[in-house]
Scaffold this active site. Structure first.
Site, PDB file in Angstrom:
ATOM      1  N   GLN A 109       0.851  -1.189   0.000  1.00 16.64           N
ATOM      2  CA  GLN A 109       0.000   0.000   0.000  1.00 16.64           C
ATOM      3  C   GLN A 109       0.886   1.238   0.000  1.00 16.64           C
ATOM      4  O   GLN A 109       1.739   1.401   0.879  1.00 16.64           O
ATOM      5  CB  GLN A 109      -0.942   0.033   1.200  1.00 16.64           C
ATOM      6  CG  GLN A 109      -1.970   1.161   1.072  1.00 16.64           C
ATOM      7  CD  GLN A 109      -2.893   1.279   2.261  1.00 16.64           C
ATOM      8  OE1 GLN A 109      -2.446   1.583   3.359  1.00 16.64           O
ATOM      9  NE2 GLN A 109      -4.184   1.061   2.050  1.00 16.64           N
ATOM     10  N   TYR A 182      -7.846  11.217   3.112  1.00 15.18           N
ATOM     11  CA  TYR A 182      -6.402  11.413   2.981  1.00 15.18           C
ATOM     12  C   TYR A 182      -6.135  12.358   1.810  1.00 15.18           C
ATOM     13  O   TYR A 182      -7.056  12.842   1.159  1.00 15.18           O
ATOM     14  CB  TYR A 182      -5.702  10.065   2.790  1.00 15.18           C
ATOM     15  CG  TYR A 182      -5.696   9.216   4.034  1.00 15.18           C
ATOM     16  CD1 TYR A 182      -4.864   9.532   5.110  1.00 15.18           C
ATOM     17  CD2 TYR A 182      -6.539   8.115   4.164  1.00 15.18           C
ATOM     18  CE1 TYR A 182      -4.870   8.767   6.262  1.00 15.18           C
ATOM     19  CE2 TYR A 182      -6.553   7.347   5.311  1.00 15.18           C
ATOM     20  CZ  TYR A 182      -5.711   7.679   6.362  1.00 15.18           C
ATOM     21  OH  TYR A 182      -5.717   6.931   7.513  1.00 15.18           O
ATOM     22  N   ARG A 230      -7.862   2.156  -2.841  1.00 18.85           N
ATOM     23  CA  ARG A 230      -8.700   2.263  -1.641  1.00 18.85           C
ATOM     24  C   ARG A 230      -9.673   3.403  -1.901  1.00 18.85           C
ATOM     25  O   ARG A 230      -9.255   4.534  -2.189  1.00 18.85           O
ATOM     26  CB  ARG A 230      -7.811   2.567  -0.441  1.00 18.85           C
ATOM     27  CG  ARG A 230      -8.481   2.289   0.891  1.00 18.85           C
ATOM     28  CD  ARG A 230      -8.373   0.834   1.281  1.00 18.85           C
ATOM     29  NE  ARG A 230      -8.729   0.633   2.685  1.00 18.85           N
ATOM     30  CZ  ARG A 230      -9.951   0.314   3.111  1.00 18.85           C
ATOM     31  NH1 ARG A 230     -10.940   0.159   2.237  1.00 18.85           N
ATOM     32  NH2 ARG A 230     -10.194   0.140   4.383  1.00 18.85           N
ATOM     33  N   ARG A 342      -8.929  -6.042  11.462  1.00 16.85           N
ATOM     34  CA  ARG A 342      -8.804  -6.370  12.879  1.00 16.85           C
ATOM     35  C   ARG A 342      -9.045  -7.858  13.177  1.00 16.85           C
ATOM     36  O   ARG A 342      -8.382  -8.416  14.068  1.00 16.85           O
ATOM     37  CB  ARG A 342      -9.739  -5.477  13.689  1.00 16.85           C
ATOM     38  CG  ARG A 342      -9.336  -4.007  13.642  1.00 16.85           C
ATOM     39  CD  ARG A 342     -10.394  -3.095  14.220  1.00 16.85           C
ATOM     40  NE  ARG A 342     -11.618  -3.123  13.435  1.00 16.85           N
ATOM     41  CZ  ARG A 342     -12.727  -2.468  13.765  1.00 16.85           C
ATOM     42  NH1 ARG A 342     -12.776  -1.754  14.875  1.00 16.85           N
ATOM     43  NH2 ARG A 342     -13.798  -2.528  13.014  1.00 16.85           N
ATOM     44  N   CYS A 384      -2.808  -5.728  19.188  1.00 20.01           N
ATOM     45  CA  CYS A 384      -4.187  -6.206  19.301  1.00 20.01           C
ATOM     46  C   CYS A 384      -4.510  -6.471  20.758  1.00 20.01           C
ATOM     47  O   CYS A 384      -3.709  -7.077  21.481  1.00 20.01           O
ATOM     48  CB  CYS A 384      -4.377  -7.485  18.478  1.00 20.01           C
ATOM     49  SG  CYS A 384      -6.037  -8.203  18.634  1.00 20.01           S
ATOM     50  N   ALA A 415      -8.283 -12.621  32.482  1.00 19.26           N
ATOM     51  CA  ALA A 415      -6.903 -12.809  32.912  1.00 19.26           C
ATOM     52  C   ALA A 415      -6.647 -14.262  33.303  1.00 19.26           C
ATOM     53  O   ALA A 415      -5.648 -14.870  32.894  1.00 19.26           O
ATOM     54  CB  ALA A 415      -6.574 -11.876  34.074  1.00 19.26           C
TER      55      ALA A 415
END
Length: 665
Positions: A109, A182, A230, A342, A384, A415
């Site tokens: 990219q 952008y 994009r 993600r 992440c 946890a």
């Protein structure tokens, strides 16, 4: 192969390049993955290779630069294909060869720049540029218009950079971007582009910058070298720095759908081989970086509009992690390629797990954006929240053990579950004791709202993982000091979580904690007041309002989300706007003083006010529950305190701390 999803694993061509399946790693900022000479560092090489190893058909890197003159970047920041070409090619070649070993393809990219949306903490201190004299997105500054010679310089750098990328083994490039506001998008949108030369005015003129970049790349790399664009079909801008919410009626100040459709046609005419479609800009950036408050697959209708008018493949991202939804989108012709951003941070082996019929083993993304956009925004590092190994693969590899230890884990929240998972993978023998009937801790009440469904998926994933790893879990059991000391455990991990803070208001029979309301233990009635405008309070209020309740938030500070707000501003800014949009009344700088006979008394600026309500919901934070640790700390040779019991924080730090400790035992 899982036959149900076979369509998603059929090959597809982008220009002359064939992908082995319909899955793509969506481009995400590669902050922390570059070295001082503009190449990919070892973290970056390992990160992208791991996603190829996981079965992803196309890897698209995060944003890289080719311009070294107009928007100068501090190094190391993002890779730059022209800063030191020999070094860039060498480091990239190592990465592309490893990616190709798994049958995946990889695109670089390439960005034309950020312009008015530069994030100062990431890109250094320099005068922001733009098409025209316009307001900066973040800074109270007016941007400097680009000179034509500077535009030409950026265009030439794209050709040089793409040529270096081709030499380095990249299968194509993606242009960043007529998307998200952008620099290229600023030229394409009339709101931002007020030029009167050949780069302003008509849509064709406003797209000239993008057109000439495509032509330069094709000239340098050949017509068969694939170029992706994009592309945001619609801007979702109400006004400067003001974005629209889902379902909101507004006058589009940016690019609307009709112009977007024409722009898509022109971009394909100019030579783009694939359009990677979404909607939004940085003025409405909860569209381009959708939090959990956005519905899944939110770009599918817009991708379909583009797909209907172009004859090249269309890629679609945007919370596409539900494989059934992705399958439907491809089958119904909304898109050809499913982009996962993600979700592939959370689980780099998503694609292979789906292919093998193990969808229940895919670690879910919870759209919190704490580890990805939040850390990019604040620390220039992509990570992440639910996967501590993301972009740290080599440095967080599972450590070998010398001798298996028997480990007592007290508490089955995130946890405790993460510690048990890591310990079992490494060969230790963890045992989990949970005092309730479910694993997940605060994920359970937190996941009650529809928009937090992935919290429940994460709890379910942990439960399934511990079963697969044969970790003994005992429910409905509260561990005592005597029990912990009477068994032959080598190590003890205390992850006993936290409890909601409470205080008396008088008629406490109708005063509840947010956790009790979220879990369904208490019914708030038709009208309620939430005391505390932090993240939990606001999300509780939003959920209740969306279910028809009349809700007021009372916050002691001067604004909601002043503390414990989401690290990523896309999340917090959207939530801040959703509160009034859903008719939730906000009273700030106020303190509750008493509640009786259906009336809440508050002190507002020194005056007592009354609020009529059926109930009061306390959401004023949590306090660590670490009493058992205090009892055990001097009697157990190896003992650790984790999660909220150590420090009340977010899910990310509970998981990360647990991984770190469990990987070192």
């Amino acid at each position: 192969m899982e036959k149900e999803y076979q369509v998603l694993f059929e090959p597809i061509k982008i220009g002359g390049v064939e992908l082995k399946n319909r899955f793509c790693l969506a481009p995400m900022g590669p902050l922390g993955l570059a070295d001082v000479e503009g190449g990919f560092n070892q973290r970056g090489i390992d990160y992208y290779t791991e996603r190829a190893k996981g079965g992803t058909g196309l890897i698209i890197t995060g944003v890289t630069f080719s311009d070294c003159k107009v928007e100068t970047q501090s190094m190391p920041n993002c890779p730059n294909s022209t800063y030191n070409p020999v070094h860039f090619i060498r480091t990239s070649r190592e990465m592309t060869e490893r990616i190709h070993a798994y049958g995946s393809k990889v695109f670089l990219q390439m960005s034309a720049g950020f312009g008015r949306v530069t994030i100062p903490t990431n890109l250094g201190d320099f005068p922001p540029v733009a098409p025209s004299l316009i307001q900066h997105r973040w800074l109270n500054k007016t941007c400097r218009p680009l000179e034509v010679e500077e535009i030409k310089s950026i265009i030439k750098s794209f050709g040089d950079g793409a040529f270096n990328a081709k030499r380095a083994g990249f299968d194509g490039v993606q242009i960043h971007a007529v998307h998200e506001g952008y620099l290229l998008d600023q030229f394409a949108i009339s709101m931002f582009n007020q030029r009167t030369d050949e780069y302003g005015g008509s849509l064709e003129n406003r797209l000239r910058f993008a057109k000439e970049i495509v032509e330069e790349i094709k000239s340098c790399c050949g017509s068969q070298f694939p170029v992706s664009m994009r592309f945001s079909l619609k801007s979702m801008i109400k006004d400067w720095r003001e974005g629209a919410l889902p379902g909101e009626e507004f006058d589009e100040k940016g690019r609307d759908i009709d112009e977007g459709i024409e722009a898509a046609r022109l971009l394909v005419k100019y030579g783009c081989d694939v359009l990677d479609v979404d909607v939004g800009t940085y003025d409405s950036w909860w569209w381009n970086h959708p939090p959990m408050y956005q519905k899944k697959g939110l770009y599918i209708p817009y991708a379909k509009m583009v797909k209907d008018v172009v004859d090249v493949p269309v890629a679609c991202a945007g919370r596409m992690d539900d494989p059934d939804m992705a399958l439907k989108a491809v089958k119904e012709g909304a898109c050809d390629i499913v982009s996962l951003g993600r979700p592939l941070l959370a689980d780099p082996h998503y694609v292979n797990k789906l292919r093998a019929g193990k969808a229940d083993e895919i670690r879910p993304c919870i759209s919190c954006q704490e580890g990805c956009m939040g850390r990019i925004q604040e620390y220039s590092a992509i990570n992440c929240a639910v996967n501590p190994q993301a972009a740290r693969e080599r440095f967080t590899a599972y450590s070998p053990i010398v001798k298996a230890k028997k480990v007592l884990i007290i508490g089955g929240g995130v946890a405790g579950c993460e510690a048990a998972r890591v310990l079992a993978i490494r060969g230790h023998k963890p045992e989990v004791f949970e005092q309730t009937l479910k694993l997940g801790g605060n994920l359970i009440p937190g996941g009650a709202p529809d928009f937090k469904e992935d919290d429940l998926r994460l709890a379910k994933w942990y439960s399934h993982q511990l079963k697969l790893l044969n970790v003994p879990v005992t429910f409905n059991t509260k561990i005592t000091k005597e029990f912990a000391l009477s068994k032959d455990y080598d190590t003890v991990i205390v992850a006993t979580g936290s409890t909601p803070k409470v205080f008396s208001l008088g008629d406490d029979a109708h005063v509840y904690t947010a956790a009790d309301v979220l879990s369904g233990k208490k019914e708030p009635g038709e009208s309620t007041v939430v005391i505390g405008g932090g993240l939990v309070g606001c999300e509780t209020a939003l959920w209740l309002a969306q279910n028809g309740k009349k809700v007021t938030i009372v916050e002691a500070l001067g604004k909601i989300l002043a503390v414990n707000a989401p690290l990523c501003h896309a999340n917090s800014e959207m939530l801040e706007r959703l509160i009034p949009y859903n008719n939730i009344k906000i009273i700030t700088s106020a303190k509750a003083t008493g509640y009786e006979n259906g009336r809440l008394l508050i002190n507002l600026n020194g005056e007592t006010k009354e609020l009529n309500c059926d109930s009061v919901i306390l959401s004023v934070g949590y306090k660590s529950e670490n009493s058992l640790y205090q009892q055990l700390q001097f009697d157990v040779p190896e003992i650790y305190l984790l999660g909220d019991a150590k420090n009340v924080a977010n899910i990310m730090y509970a998981i990360w701390d647990a991984f770190e400790v469990a990987n070192s035992i």
